[in-house]
Design a protein around this motif. Structure first.
Motif, PDB file in Angstrom:
ATOM      1  N   ALA A  11      -7.086  -8.801 -19.661  1.00 33.74           N
ATOM      2  CA  ALA A  11      -8.493  -9.275 -19.858  1.00 33.74           C
ATOM      3  C   ALA A  11      -8.494 -10.617 -19.976  1.00 33.74           C
ATOM      4  O   ALA A  11      -9.650 -11.231 -19.573  1.00 33.74           O
ATOM      5  CB  ALA A  11      -9.034  -8.472 -21.151  1.00 33.74           C
ATOM      6  N   ASN A  12      -7.665 -11.156 -20.716  1.00 35.15           N
ATOM      7  CA  ASN A  12      -7.787 -12.637 -20.776  1.00 35.15           C
ATOM      8  C   ASN A  12      -7.488 -13.605 -19.407  1.00 35.15           C
ATOM      9  O   ASN A  12      -7.953 -14.765 -19.309  1.00 35.15           O
ATOM     10  CB  ASN A  12      -6.696 -13.216 -21.831  1.00 35.15           C
ATOM     11  N   PHE A  13      -6.878 -12.873 -18.609  1.00 31.86           N
ATOM     12  CA  PHE A  13      -6.572 -13.315 -17.323  1.00 31.86           C
ATOM     13  C   PHE A  13      -7.679 -13.361 -16.211  1.00 31.86           C
ATOM     14  O   PHE A  13      -7.841 -14.257 -15.456  1.00 31.86           O
ATOM     15  CB  PHE A  13      -5.194 -12.728 -16.628  1.00 31.86           C
ATOM     16  N   ILE A  14      -8.757 -12.343 -16.525  1.00 37.79           N
ATOM     17  CA  ILE A  14      -9.603 -12.176 -15.332  1.00 37.79           C
ATOM     18  C   ILE A  14     -10.437 -13.546 -15.290  1.00 37.79           C
ATOM     19  O   ILE A  14     -10.783 -13.836 -14.180  1.00 37.79           O
ATOM     20  CB  ILE A  14     -10.641 -11.089 -15.914  1.00 37.79           C
ATOM     21  N   PRO A  15     -11.156 -14.098 -16.383  1.00 38.00           N
ATOM     22  CA  PRO A  15     -11.874 -15.356 -16.060  1.00 38.00           C
ATOM     23  C   PRO A  15     -11.398 -16.484 -15.060  1.00 38.00           C
ATOM     24  O   PRO A  15     -12.050 -17.348 -14.776  1.00 38.00           O
ATOM     25  CB  PRO A  15     -12.093 -15.767 -17.407  1.00 38.00           C
ATOM     26  N   ILE A  16      -9.975 -16.399 -15.297  1.00 33.85           N
ATOM     27  CA  ILE A  16      -9.250 -17.614 -14.377  1.00 33.85           C
ATOM     28  C   ILE A  16      -9.687 -17.669 -12.987  1.00 33.85           C
ATOM     29  O   ILE A  16     -10.218 -18.508 -12.353  1.00 33.85           O
ATOM     30  CB  ILE A  16      -7.877 -17.700 -14.454  1.00 33.85           C
ATOM     31  N   ASP A  17      -9.515 -16.222 -12.222  1.00 28.09           N
ATOM     32  CA  ASP A  17      -9.940 -16.189 -10.967  1.00 28.09           C
ATOM     33  C   ASP A  17     -11.629 -16.257 -10.805  1.00 28.09           C
ATOM     34  O   ASP A  17     -12.046 -16.797  -9.709  1.00 28.09           O
ATOM     35  CB  ASP A  17      -9.514 -15.005 -10.273  1.00 28.09           C
TER      36      ASP A  17
ATOM     37  N   ILE B 161      -7.584 -34.322  -1.879  1.00 30.75           N
ATOM     38  CA  ILE B 161      -7.857 -35.395  -1.229  1.00 30.75           C
ATOM     39  C   ILE B 161      -7.295 -35.312   0.109  1.00 30.75           C
ATOM     40  O   ILE B 161      -7.899 -35.526   1.250  1.00 30.75           O
ATOM     41  CB  ILE B 161      -7.313 -36.614  -1.796  1.00 30.75           C
ATOM     42  N   ARG B 162      -6.118 -34.834   0.221  1.00 33.87           N
ATOM     43  CA  ARG B 162      -5.259 -34.427   1.576  1.00 33.87           C
ATOM     44  C   ARG B 162      -5.943 -33.201   2.216  1.00 33.87           C
ATOM     45  O   ARG B 162      -5.285 -32.850   3.407  1.00 33.87           O
ATOM     46  CB  ARG B 162      -3.878 -34.228   1.107  1.00 33.87           C
ATOM     47  N   GLY B 163      -6.914 -32.391   1.616  1.00 39.96           N
ATOM     48  CA  GLY B 163      -7.434 -31.283   2.197  1.00 39.96           C
ATOM     49  C   GLY B 163      -6.453 -29.885   2.261  1.00 39.96           C
ATOM     50  O   GLY B 163      -6.489 -29.122   3.078  1.00 39.96           O
ATOM     51  N   GLN B 164      -5.442 -29.920   1.262  1.00 44.38           N
ATOM     52  CA  GLN B 164      -4.469 -29.094   1.078  1.00 44.38           C
ATOM     53  C   GLN B 164      -4.772 -28.094   0.020  1.00 44.38           C
ATOM     54  O   GLN B 164      -4.262 -26.898  -0.027  1.00 44.38           O
ATOM     55  CB  GLN B 164      -3.038 -29.585   0.778  1.00 44.38           C
ATOM     56  N   THR B 165      -6.090 -28.219  -0.658  1.00 40.14           N
ATOM     57  CA  THR B 165      -6.318 -27.202  -1.566  1.00 40.14           C
ATOM     58  C   THR B 165      -8.001 -27.349  -2.042  1.00 40.14           C
ATOM     59  O   THR B 165      -8.490 -28.397  -1.175  1.00 40.14           O
ATOM     60  CB  THR B 165      -5.845 -27.161  -2.864  1.00 40.14           C
ATOM     61  N   THR B 166      -8.386 -26.634  -2.775  1.00 42.03           N
ATOM     62  CA  THR B 166      -9.856 -26.703  -2.970  1.00 42.03           C
ATOM     63  C   THR B 166     -10.406 -27.157  -4.406  1.00 42.03           C
ATOM     64  O   THR B 166      -9.187 -27.074  -5.329  1.00 42.03           O
ATOM     65  CB  THR B 166     -10.912 -25.363  -2.842  1.00 42.03           C
ATOM     66  N   ILE B 167     -11.342 -27.875  -4.773  1.00 46.18           N
ATOM     67  CA  ILE B 167     -11.770 -28.238  -6.085  1.00 46.18           C
ATOM     68  C   ILE B 167     -11.719 -26.984  -7.078  1.00 46.18           C
ATOM     69  O   ILE B 167     -11.184 -26.958  -8.204  1.00 46.18           O
ATOM     70  CB  ILE B 167     -13.145 -28.775  -6.064  1.00 46.18           C
ATOM     71  N   GLY B 168     -12.179 -25.786  -6.630  1.00 47.23           N
ATOM     72  CA  GLY B 168     -12.225 -24.570  -7.348  1.00 47.23           C
ATOM     73  C   GLY B 168     -10.767 -24.094  -7.877  1.00 47.23           C
ATOM     74  O   GLY B 168     -10.683 -23.740  -8.781  1.00 47.23           O
ATOM     75  N   THR B 169      -9.797 -24.389  -6.902  1.00 52.44           N
ATOM     76  CA  THR B 169      -8.668 -24.047  -7.224  1.00 52.44           C
ATOM     77  C   THR B 169      -7.915 -24.951  -8.390  1.00 52.44           C
ATOM     78  O   THR B 169      -7.193 -24.539  -9.211  1.00 52.44           O
ATOM     79  CB  THR B 169      -7.766 -24.272  -5.844  1.00 52.44           C
ATOM     80  N   VAL B 170      -8.376 -26.194  -8.191  1.00 52.64           N
ATOM     81  CA  VAL B 170      -7.852 -27.348  -9.274  1.00 52.64           C
ATOM     82  C   VAL B 170      -8.418 -26.921 -10.525  1.00 52.64           C
ATOM     83  O   VAL B 170      -7.716 -26.718 -11.743  1.00 52.64           O
ATOM     84  CB  VAL B 170      -8.251 -28.563  -8.845  1.00 52.64           C
ATOM     85  N   VAL B 171      -9.621 -26.236 -10.568  1.00 51.00           N
ATOM     86  CA  VAL B 171     -10.277 -26.105 -11.926  1.00 51.00           C
ATOM     87  C   VAL B 171      -9.694 -24.824 -12.251  1.00 51.00           C
ATOM     88  O   VAL B 171      -9.460 -24.750 -13.583  1.00 51.00           O
ATOM     89  CB  VAL B 171     -11.972 -25.805 -11.627  1.00 51.00           C
ATOM     90  N   ALA B 172      -9.324 -23.790 -11.433  1.00 55.36           N
ATOM     91  CA  ALA B 172      -8.623 -22.591 -12.050  1.00 55.36           C
ATOM     92  C   ALA B 172      -7.276 -22.810 -12.580  1.00 55.36           C
ATOM     93  O   ALA B 172      -6.865 -22.271 -13.572  1.00 55.36           O
ATOM     94  CB  ALA B 172      -8.679 -21.540 -10.533  1.00 55.36           C
ATOM     95  N   PHE B 173      -6.874 -23.842 -12.016  1.00 54.29           N
ATOM     96  CA  PHE B 173      -5.258 -24.376 -12.345  1.00 54.29           C
ATOM     97  C   PHE B 173      -5.217 -24.964 -13.624  1.00 54.29           C
ATOM     98  O   PHE B 173      -4.759 -24.889 -14.431  1.00 54.29           O
ATOM     99  CB  PHE B 173      -4.730 -25.214 -11.404  1.00 54.29           C
ATOM    100  N   ILE B 174      -6.276 -25.785 -13.998  1.00 50.34           N
ATOM    101  CA  ILE B 174      -6.313 -26.590 -15.043  1.00 50.34           C
ATOM    102  C   ILE B 174      -6.645 -25.352 -16.349  1.00 50.34           C
ATOM    103  O   ILE B 174      -6.038 -25.521 -17.325  1.00 50.34           O
ATOM    104  CB  ILE B 174      -7.739 -27.476 -15.211  1.00 50.34           C
ATOM    105  N   SER B 175      -7.743 -24.574 -16.144  1.00 50.74           N
ATOM    106  CA  SER B 175      -7.888 -23.503 -17.076  1.00 50.74           C
ATOM    107  C   SER B 175      -6.615 -22.378 -16.922  1.00 50.74           C
ATOM    108  O   SER B 175      -6.327 -22.218 -18.245  1.00 50.74           O
ATOM    109  CB  SER B 175      -9.051 -22.592 -16.614  1.00 50.74           C
ATOM    110  N   GLY B 176      -5.809 -22.124 -16.150  1.00 51.93           N
ATOM    111  CA  GLY B 176      -4.736 -21.486 -15.991  1.00 51.93           C
ATOM    112  C   GLY B 176      -3.707 -22.219 -16.818  1.00 51.93           C
ATOM    113  O   GLY B 176      -2.721 -21.639 -17.484  1.00 51.93           O
ATOM    114  N   PHE B 177      -3.481 -23.421 -16.804  1.00 59.40           N
ATOM    115  CA  PHE B 177      -2.433 -24.208 -17.503  1.00 59.40           C
ATOM    116  C   PHE B 177      -2.798 -24.230 -18.786  1.00 59.40           C
ATOM    117  O   PHE B 177      -1.644 -23.992 -19.681  1.00 59.40           O
ATOM    118  CB  PHE B 177      -2.196 -25.574 -17.009  1.00 59.40           C
ATOM    119  N   GLN B 178      -3.779 -24.383 -19.353  1.00 60.59           N
ATOM    120  CA  GLN B 178      -4.272 -24.012 -20.707  1.00 60.59           C
ATOM    121  C   GLN B 178      -3.834 -22.560 -21.204  1.00 60.59           C
ATOM    122  O   GLN B 178      -3.552 -22.428 -22.248  1.00 60.59           O
ATOM    123  CB  GLN B 178      -5.686 -24.300 -20.925  1.00 60.59           C
ATOM    124  N   ARG B 179      -4.140 -21.690 -20.403  1.00 63.16           N
ATOM    125  CA  ARG B 179      -3.939 -20.278 -20.916  1.00 63.16           C
ATOM    126  C   ARG B 179      -2.336 -20.122 -20.679  1.00 63.16           C
ATOM    127  O   ARG B 179      -1.775 -18.889 -21.253  1.00 63.16           O
ATOM    128  CB  ARG B 179      -4.564 -19.208 -19.811  1.00 63.16           C
TER     129      ARG B 179
END
Length: 343
Positions: A53-59, A277-295
């Protein structure tokens, strides 16, 4: 409000007690399994549900940024926001149920152990009266800590391991490069905690010995000769120094881990920003990863706390078993010289 909780609490009863909570020569892991039985399985199921349940908000965060906000879709934004709120409420409810179950399990073990320890204390011969101070310490704080660990031990480990597996799997699936950066950032924390644990174990055992000694001195010495009173005050001073040393080591370690966590989040942001910047990922993915790293860093820290709590409970359990067997290391002021804390 407190009256409602009082009424509910009185309806709880301990689960069926064991024949002997403390058995001579028993290893601590065996005690944990025997003391809690199948309840550890049930509480672990709830723990897994809490982790998922704690994982769901990441995506959901990624979908809000890359989907609803990027497409300027208000309807999708509100729908995802509602799902996010539902996930928060689900996690909070499951977490509360887990904590209550853990508390009931731990307190049941404490009650059963206290029943046995109190019986052992009353069966001691008259000469044991001189050790009534350490008896109070054992039946009080020491068994409290050991029983509390039984209540949270396996389920806390399960919830954090499940959380780490789910987050890591998601991060690898979404962006392996950032996932690798996150893993590397957490590695120094693990190595540092494992390296410093031995010193913490030594301080814990020394503290148990000192508090037991002070209990004996408080019961038998304060009303006696001034020399004995001075010995008691020296013990108090030693406890003070030992506790400060423990705080310096433990919270110094925690400070280093917090710095490592902050540096890890920065690395994820920099690497993720570069990939955007290189067009290899999206801003939403970076936001999710920062949240994911904290989790990811939270369960890592919790597992390190579990490791530290395990060793502290193991040390105290071994000393309680020695007391039940009639071996009192605290009477000499030492615990078999330098205590052996290996498995």
């Amino acid at each position: 409000m407190s009256g409602i909780f009082t009424t509910i609490a009185r309806r709880f009863t301990p689960f069926k007690p064991m024949a002997d909570a403390i058995r001579a020569g028993e290893k601590f892991p065996s005690f944990v399994r025997r003391a809690s039985g199948m309840h550890q399985v049930y509480v672990s199921v709830i723990a897994i549900s809490v982790a998922l349940a704690n994982f769901i908000p990441i995506d959901l965060q990624r979908r809000v940024v890359d989907g609803a906000i990027a497409d300027k879709n208000v309807r999708a934004l509100l729908m995802l926001g509602g799902l996010y709120l539902a996930a928060i409420l689900l996690h909070a409810g499951l977490k509360y149920a887990l904590i209550v179950y853990q508390g009931w399990l731990g307190e049941s073990v404490v009650k059963t152990a206290r029943d046995q320890l109190a019986l052992v204390a009353t069966q001691r011969s008259a000469r044991e009266h001189a050790r009534s101070g350490q008896t109070a310490s054992i039946i009080g704080n020491e068994i409290d800590y050991v029983g509390g660990f039984v209540g949270t031990s396996i389920s806390e480990c399960v919830v954090n391991v499940t959380m780490m597996i789910s987050v890591v799997s998601y991060m690898i699936y979404m962006q392996p490069v950032i996932a690798l950066v996150s893993g590397v950032s957490l590695l120094p924390q693990i190595l540092l905690a494992l390296y410093m644990q031995k010193d913490l174990n030594t301080l814990v055992e020394r503290q148990v010995v000192l508090v037991r000694r002070l209990g004996n001195q408080a019961v038998n010495s304060f009303a006696s000769h001034s020399t004995k009173r001075r010995a008691a005050f020296r013990t108090i001073r030693t406890i003070f120094s030992n506790r400060l040393e423990f705080y310096l080591l433990r919270f110094g370690l925690k400070t280093l881990l917090n710095i490592a966590n902050a540096a890890g989040s920065l690395m994820v942001l920099i690497v993720g920003g570069y990939l955007v910047i290189r067009g290899q990922t999206t801003i939403g993915t970076v936001v999710a990863f920062i949240s994911g790293f904290q989790r990811l860093s939270e369960p890592t820290g919790e597992l390190l706390d579990f490791y530290r709590a395990y060793w502290q409970a193991k040390v105290q359990f071994r000393m309680i078993v020695q007391w039940v067997d009639g071996n009192h290391p605290s009477q000499t002021g030492h615990s078999s010289a330098q205590p052996e804390l290996n498995r």
